[in-house]
Design a protein around this motif. Structure first.
Motif, short mmCIF file in Angstrom:
data_model
loop_
_atom_site.label_atom_id
_atom_site.label_comp_id
_atom_site.label_asym_id
_atom_site.label_seq_id
_atom_site.Cartn_x
_atom_site.Cartn_y
_atom_site.Cartn_z
N ARG A 322 0.83 -1.21 0.00
CA ARG A 322 0.00 0.00 0.00
C ARG A 322 0.87 1.26 0.00
O ARG A 322 0.56 2.26 -0.68
CB ARG A 322 -0.92 0.00 1.23
N THR A 323 1.98 1.21 0.77
CA THR A 323 2.88 2.38 0.79
C THR A 323 3.49 2.62 -0.59
O THR A 323 3.59 3.78 -1.06
CB THR A 323 3.99 2.16 1.83
N ALA A 324 3.88 1.53 -1.25
CA ALA A 324 4.46 1.67 -2.58
C ALA A 324 3.43 2.22 -3.57
O ALA A 324 3.75 3.07 -4.43
CB ALA A 324 4.98 0.32 -3.07
N ILE A 325 2.19 1.75 -3.47
CA ILE A 325 1.14 2.27 -4.37
C ILE A 325 0.91 3.75 -4.12
O ILE A 325 0.73 4.54 -5.06
CB ILE A 325 -0.16 1.46 -4.16
N LYS A 326 0.89 4.16 -2.85
CA LYS A 326 0.64 5.55 -2.50
C LYS A 326 1.74 6.48 -3.04
O LYS A 326 1.46 7.60 -3.50
CB LYS A 326 0.54 5.67 -0.99
N LEU A 327 3.00 6.01 -2.98
CA LEU A 327 4.11 6.87 -3.39
C LEU A 327 4.40 6.83 -4.88
O LEU A 327 4.87 7.81 -5.45
CB LEU A 327 5.37 6.46 -2.61
N LYS A 335 -5.13 3.84 -8.14
CA LYS A 335 -4.80 3.50 -6.76
C LYS A 335 -5.90 2.66 -6.11
O LYS A 335 -5.63 1.69 -5.38
CB LYS A 335 -4.58 4.77 -5.94
N LYS A 336 -7.15 3.01 -6.42
CA LYS A 336 -8.27 2.28 -5.84
C LYS A 336 -8.26 0.81 -6.29
O LYS A 336 -8.47 -0.12 -5.48
CB LYS A 336 -9.58 2.95 -6.23
N LEU A 337 -7.99 0.60 -7.58
CA LEU A 337 -7.93 -0.77 -8.09
C LEU A 337 -6.78 -1.56 -7.48
O LEU A 337 -6.92 -2.73 -7.11
CB LEU A 337 -7.81 -0.75 -9.61
N LEU A 338 -5.62 -0.92 -7.35
CA LEU A 338 -4.46 -1.61 -6.78
C LEU A 338 -4.67 -1.92 -5.29
O LEU A 338 -4.28 -2.98 -4.80
CB LEU A 338 -3.20 -0.76 -6.97
#
Length: 592
Positions: A322-327, A335-338
């Protein structure tokens, strides 16, 4: 024979598939499972039969009680009815209970001292889909067993139980688990003292002397031991019920305030008293059970720690994603799909971890399961513990083997080590002997009815190693004849104590030592009789054989001349002389 219904303790435990799998499981024993029969089903295999029966049970949605009927038919020790007899008995018992048209699976078991048949019956009718419950089944089974014993010449048994309810369950516990019940202890130690009390005060004093307490509960009386075990007074005897005691002693009087009094004896939950001292053995059993409990607790705790670590690692891994997706990801929808994919992956990982943990817990509970006293003795005896085997054989339930048996009184001759297939709770060892089984209760060997020549010879070798050269044989005439033939064929150095059997054995050995031509009943063709020794026996002995359109086939070896009489020999000699004179005259006429 005895037929007994085994009820389920709760409907939730009623599992037809589990019951069938149990009764058809060989449990890695060669001689546990006998004939398996499927009745009133279209399926040909046990697995398909389970599916068919479950489908029939699911068709009835109104019945709330148990839909499976588990029946056990047990025979006396030593009785081994034939397969046809067992099939007929199974059919008549099921028909007598009203299950003649119902689906069922039956399996014969040979792993105990008593041959028995398990029958798993579907109580739902296969076409009407109605459930049938037998009316007073214990009476119907008693009448059926009595008739079957008479019709098939079986040993008579008592089909009217002397005990019921708690007393019957206590007797079953003592017989199967080998642990003394409170009911049994009181009956053996102080029942007559309790009956002999002439007042309530004297009765309470007798109770205190034996470490017991009598008090009222509901409308009756209960007896409590020092460890908290209780039993109804009427379970011991009908004359100890509250109405019976009040009729004899007057209105009930409670015991005075309990004082600390040293009892002469007290009930201790331990093994049933045997002919040998098992104190040390039982102490080892208790230590082993305590060790099992501690080991199971440690294994479960370690499994819980591994599960918690796995859950924590899975959550950390998801948080890192989740941190990697956010950054690193742009776009709200992306982002929602990931995030949704990470959550689904985490859920799948957690489900796999919980499933693995549940399986590990079940494995530990099964592996570290506490054993009853009799089962522990059986396990120790299987591992070669002679004390445990002696304790099993010292139980009152052990009555000795009957039927086709071998025993002896001589000095053993070790050397033959058969393979152990199983040990029963009565201390009977079941050995593998070819395709058959040989049972050993310590005093004699019993050979199964299906034993072939190899199995009988293996039993004789076991008897030679266990008892020495002098052997006593008991059983049917057919079994004795089989034993004699096996001993003579194998040239075993044994002697039968029965003079008749020994004479027959020696006769067979002497007959086998004669030349083939002098043996009674020698095979035809080894030495032909005199009238056939010089006669024509095969087509290969003729001078030639002419086939239509073919050549003359001649034998490779001239046949032996047939025997002729003296008169024929003189005629042949005279004919030869005449032919010689004729040839001489013809030769002179041609100038030769």
């Amino acid at each position: 024979m005895i037929a007994k219904h085994v009820p389920m303790r709760s409907v939730g435990k009623s599992d037809y598939a589990g019951l069938v799998r149990y009764i058809t499981d060989a449990q890695s024993k060669d001689h546990r499972l006998g004939h398996v029969q499927v009745t009133n089903c279209d399926a040909y295999s046990v697995r398909d039969t389970i599916t068919e029966v479950l489908a029939t049970q699911y068709a009835n949605t109104r019945a709330e009680s148990d839909k499976t009927y588990h029946l056990i038919v047990s025979f006396r020790a030593g009785e081994q009815p034939s397969a046809d007899t067992l099939k007929a008995i199974e059919e008549r018992i099921c028909a007598g209970l009203g299950y003649g048209e119902h689906q069922r699976v039956s399996a014969v078991h040979n792993d105990t001292d008593n041959l028995h048949v398990h029958i798993a019956i579907n109580k739902i009718h296969p076409t009407r889909h109605t459930m049938h419950e037998p009316y007073y089944p214990h009476r119907a089974l008693a009448e059926l067993c009595t008739a079957l014993e008479r019709d098939y010449n079986l040993e008579r048994d008592n089909h009217i139980p002397n005990q019921r309810g708690a007393a019957a369950r206590a007797a079953d516990m003592e017989r199967h688990a080998g642990v003394e019940s409170l009911v049994g202890w009181i009956k053996r130690e102080c029942l007559e003292e309790i009956r002999g009390a002439t007042s309530w005060a004297e009765l309470h004093q007798v109770m205190r002397d034996n470490g017991l307490e009598l008090r009222a509960r509901g409308n009756g009386l209960v007896i409590e031991a020092g460890d908290g075990t209780t039993v109804k007074a009427s379970t011991l005897a009908r004359d100890l019920s509250k109405p019976a005691l009040e009729k004899r002693l007057g209105g009930f009087e409670a015991a005075p305030e309990r004082r600390e009094v040293q009892a002469k004896r007290s009930y201790q939950k331990g093994p049933v008293r045997l002919r040998i001292d098992t104190t040390e053995l039982y102490a080892r059993y208790k230590d082993a059970q305590k060790g099992l409990t501690a080991a199971r607790a440690e294994a479960l705790a370690e499994a819980k720690r591994r599960k918690d670590r796995a859950v924590e690692d899975a959550k950390k891994k998801a948080a890192a994603k989740r941190t990697a997706i956010k950054l690193l990801t742009d776009g709200r929808l992306t982002k929602k799909l990931l995030y949704a994919q990470v959550s689904a992956s985490l859920g799948a990982d957690l489900d796999a971890i919980r499933k693995n943990y549940d399986q590990e817990r079940a494995k530990h509970y099964q592996g570290f399961q506490r054993q009853p006293w009799a089962d522990w003795l059986k396990q120790q005896a299987t591992q070669g513990n002679a004390e445990a085997l002696a304790a099993l054989r010292a139980r009152d339930a052990a009555q000795g083997l009957k039927g086709n048996t071998i025993e002896g009184q001589g000095r053993p001759r070790p050397g033959h080590a058969p393979v152990i297939d199983n040990i029963t709770k009565k201390g009977t060892i079941i050995y593998r002997a070819g395709l058959s089984a040989v049972r050993d209760d310590g005093d004699r060997l019993q050979v199964s009815r299906e034993a072939d020549r190899d199995g009988v010879q293996a039993a004789l070798r076991m008897a030679l190693a266990k008892y020495g050269e002098r052997i006593t044989v008991t059983g049917s005439p057919e079994f004795k004849a089989q034993i004699i033939r096996a001993a003579a064929d194998a040239q075993l150095p044994i002697t039968f104590t029965d003079p008749g059997l020994e004479r027959r054995r020696l006769a067979l050995i002497e007959q086998g030592a004669k030349p083939a031509s002098k043996r009674p009943g020698a095979h035809a063709g080894q030495v032909p009789p005199p009238q056939r020794r010089h006669g024509l026996r095969t087509l290969g002995q003729v001078e030639g054989l002419r086939m239509d359109g073919g050549e003359v086939a001649r034998p490779t070896q001239a046949p032996r001349p047939a025997a002729i009489s003296e008169q024929e020999q003189r005629k042949a000699k005279l004919r030869a002389e005449l032919e010689a004179k004729k040839a001489k005259r013809q030769g002179k006429g041609r100038g030769l």
